[in-house]
Design an enzyme around this catalytic site. Sequence first.
Site, PDB file in Angstrom:
ATOM      1  N   HIS A 185      -8.707   0.861   0.443  1.00 45.01           N
ATOM      2  CA  HIS A 185      -8.606  -0.067  -0.686  1.00 45.01           C
ATOM      3  C   HIS A 185      -9.948  -0.687  -1.065  1.00 45.01           C
ATOM      4  CE1 HIS A 185      -4.321   0.375  -0.927  1.00 45.01           C
ATOM      5  NE2 HIS A 185      -4.229   0.181   0.362  1.00 45.01           N
TER       6      HIS A 185
ATOM      7  N   SER B 182       0.840  -1.203   0.000  1.00 47.45           N
ATOM      8  CA  SER B 182       0.000   0.000   0.000  1.00 47.45           C
ATOM      9  C   SER B 182       0.878   1.258   0.000  1.00 47.45           C
ATOM     10  CB  SER B 182      -0.959  -0.040   1.195  1.00 47.45           C
ATOM     11  OG  SER B 182      -1.878   1.034   1.152  1.00 47.45           O
ATOM     12  N   LEU B 183       0.849   2.022   1.078  1.00 45.41           N
ATOM     13  CA  LEU B 183       1.689   3.208   1.202  1.00 45.41           C
ATOM     14  C   LEU B 183       3.142   2.909   0.863  1.00 45.41           C
ATOM     15  CD1 LEU B 183       2.532   6.031   2.472  1.00 45.41           C
ATOM     16  CD2 LEU B 183       2.768   4.740   4.603  1.00 45.41           C
TER      17      LEU B 183
ATOM     18  N   GLN C 203      -4.332   2.080  -7.095  1.00 42.80           N
ATOM     19  CA  GLN C 203      -4.076   1.412  -5.820  1.00 42.80           C
ATOM     20  C   GLN C 203      -4.980   1.926  -4.701  1.00 42.80           C
ATOM     21  OE1 GLN C 203      -1.654   2.673  -2.778  1.00 42.80           O
ATOM     22  NE2 GLN C 203       0.043   1.341  -3.362  1.00 42.80           N
TER      23      GLN C 203
ATOM     24  N   ARG D 146      -2.291  12.205   0.293  1.00 45.49           N
ATOM     25  CA  ARG D 146      -3.013  10.935   0.215  1.00 45.49           C
ATOM     26  C   ARG D 146      -3.678  10.614   1.542  1.00 45.49           C
ATOM     27  NH1 ARG D 146      -1.436   5.355   1.105  1.00 45.49           N
ATOM     28  NH2 ARG D 146      -2.218   3.901  -0.497  1.00 45.49           N
TER      29      ARG D 146
END
Length: 308
Positions: free
Chosen positions: A195, A90-91, A244, A115
């Site tokens: 997500h 992810s990040l 993503q 973000r």
Amino acid sequence: MKIAALFSGQGSHALGMGQAMAAASPVAQAVMDEAEAAVPGLLTLMQEGPLEDLTLTANQQPALVATGVAAYRAWAQATGLTPAYAAGHSLGEYSAHVAAGSLNLTDALKLTRRRGELMQRAVPAGVGAMSAAMGDPAVVRKVLGQTDGVAEVANLNAPTQTVISGEKAAIEAAGLALKARGLKVIPLRVSAPFHCSLMERARAGLAGDLHAAHYGPLSFPVIANVSAEAVSDPAQIAALLEQQIVGTVRWVESVQRLADLGADLFIEFGQGNVLTGLVKRILPDARTVNIHTPDDIEAFLELVGPAS
């Protein structure tokens, strides 16, 4: 030796993160100085807290990028080694691109700050939820397909660990249905349902910033979360990072792809050991190392020695 550099996502933070490495390595300290310039006040928050404020998505994301990149650069300088590949959960995909040279650190810090802000605001408090389901992912997908409301696969973390995300009522209903089928379900303490399609506002909000950023040549390929494929073309990066935000983190496939490409040593850079733990569940015989402190680098040098 083909090294896969790994970078963690949210949940691996802690007060004092990166402090020991920065004190011992001028290269790591330079990363922290750049982080402070990009996100003023971040270093004090990382070192002194309060932890509740560091845990906020908008703070935690750039803090994890800074810590992971600082550990990586200190290790690279001390060993003279270069990974064959990188991946981030992810990040952590942003940190992986910084390591590969495709995204500069200041841009990564500012993007992840933005973000985090957008993800935090995308869904009103109490509307969303996430849970971890332990069992066959095919069963999880089948149950989600029969659940009313938004209930989607967020992370495929390990062969028997699937994180689901969506509307609170739908996630709770899916959890009950999964338990009825014999799966263990653990509600997660998160600030938003990451997500999944509920993050659409965050995706739309960050898209312009992502596509405006500069992406340079990659020193080594980065495995993308949403495709589980190796990215070598910088022109692909912005779209993959955009997707993503609402897409599934395909971590099992990403680790398997690294192994298929020949990676035989997996190094997790930064705070925590979540990813090396997941690698062991995906590839039980894999060699894994964690690099967070100067002592970790010393132990690594004793294990493999510096590059010739």
